[in-house]
Each structure stands twice: as C-alpha cells, then as structure tokens.
Design an enzyme around this catalytic site. Sequence first.
Site, short mmCIF file in Angstrom:
data_model
loop_
_atom_site.label_atom_id
_atom_site.label_comp_id
_atom_site.label_asym_id
_atom_site.label_seq_id
_atom_site.Cartn_x
_atom_site.Cartn_y
_atom_site.Cartn_z
N SER A 1 -1.32 1.51 -4.57
CA SER A 1 -0.55 1.82 -3.37
C SER A 1 -1.11 3.06 -2.67
O SER A 1 -1.09 3.14 -1.44
CB SER A 1 0.93 2.00 -3.70
N GLU A 2 -1.62 4.03 -3.43
CA GLU A 2 -2.23 5.21 -2.81
C GLU A 2 -3.42 5.70 -3.64
O GLU A 2 -3.38 5.66 -4.87
CB GLU A 2 -1.24 6.38 -2.70
N THR A 3 -4.45 6.14 -2.93
CA THR A 3 -5.54 6.90 -3.53
C THR A 3 -5.59 8.24 -2.83
O THR A 3 -5.61 8.31 -1.59
CB THR A 3 -6.89 6.17 -3.39
#
Length: 264
Positions: A45-47
């Site tokens: 979902s996030e990096t």
Amino acid sequence: MPCPLYIVDAFTSGPFTGNPAAVCILTGRESPQWMQNVAAEMNLSETAFTWHLQTNEWVLRWFTPGCEVNLCGHATLATAHVLWQRGVGRDMIDFRTRSGLLSATRKEHVIRLELPADLPVELPPHMQDSIAGLLGVQAEWIGRGGEDVLVVFKQANDVRELQPDLVLLKTLPFRGLIVTAPGDEDGVDCVSRFFAPAAGIPEDPVTGSAHCLLAVYWGQRLGRTILRGYQASTRTGIVVMELSGSRVILSGLAKTVLTGEFNG
C-alpha cells in the site's frame, strides 16, 4: 547503486498483523519516477523513501503502487522504526514532507507520530445520498476531511461486513473512503476500515492518516482527547490517538520482517 530496503509491519498487534510498508534509504539523487517504479515493484500500500538532510532531519516521501501521496502514517512509523534500528538519532526524528514537518518520538518500543489533525465537515445532502446509495448501508453521518470521505455507521458489524463496489468507489471525488462505528470490544473506542482503489489500494490494512480524521470526529463525539482505534481489515491493527491542539499524536508498534537491498 543498491539501496537498503526494509519491510516493516506498522501499527502491529502481533505476528502477521498491522500494515506492511517498504522503506528505502536513499542518497537523495533518485528521481520521483524511479521512486514510483520501485513502489509499483514492491506492490504494497505504501513505499517510503527517505534521505538525510541535516542533524536529525530527514526528507520523507510516500508512494502507493500508483501515485505519490501527501501523507502516510504507517509508512512514517515504519521509517522511524528503521532509522532507529540503524542507529540514527536518539529518541526524536523530524521528517520534511509534503504535509510539512512531522515528528517521531519513541519511548521503549512505542513510536509516537505527531501529524496534522484532519477536521471533519458534513457533506451536502445530495452527496450524502449518493454515497449512501453506493454503499447500500444506512449511515448515521457522512462527511469529509481534507482528502477522504468519512461514513459513520451505527454498529461495528456494519463496518466489518461492508463489501463496497471498488469500481464505483473510484468514481468518488476523494482519495479514499473511511467507514467507522463505535467500538464493540473493551478498550476500543472506534472500529474502522479504509478503501482507496483510485490510489491503487483496494483496502488498506491499517491507515495512520485516516486516524487523523477519526481522532477528531470521535474525540468531539465522545468528549475525549485520548482514544483507541481498531482497524478491522483482514490483518487488523491498533492505533492509539491523542488530540493535541491542531495536531494528532498516533502511537503504535512496529516490527521489521524483511531486510535486504534493492538493485533496480
């Protein structure tokens, strides 16, 4: 050049819970397009991408598989955890971000993030009717924050059992959809879930930025400044919220589950 890469479960309450975030430690010379390509490769979902600026100050940027976002709580918590794991700083780190200066502090294993409060505003009746019709569940209140729509249900089971049409959710003029209800377990003030298919996230496991809005809504409704939220995704997670003026302090635990190098 290879860059250090970590995957961290943030806002975790046990093994295989919380929200996984990738954290890349950079030199600061990498392009936004390269960061976006890495985020798509990681497909979380996030990096988070961070590089040192000065003293205890770091630049921090967040990318979903599809776009850069203005604020991500769980990837900020993951980044602070990684930097402390690497021996950076003492008990406080400042991040320069698209949402301004954000601070992370730690006390033993608990990490506290100071993030901007997100103020809920009720939507006009015609927009409420449209969103309620899309979800097919009667809502107590429908409003919005800076980027997300907030739908409040009467019962926690309405949140747990919701199966929204993700294709239709993409048509909403918001980053994502937060659904919430009063907690149905001891020690839990609110239950929530978060959907953001337009940003490449069908359902986010545990969403720090959503709790910047939830903290204000439930704090006003319950007359409290400290609350405990449970995100009822498949992985689940716990977020402790504290209202402090124009800021919300989110507290949680993090655990590194993978360490390596990215060679792309």
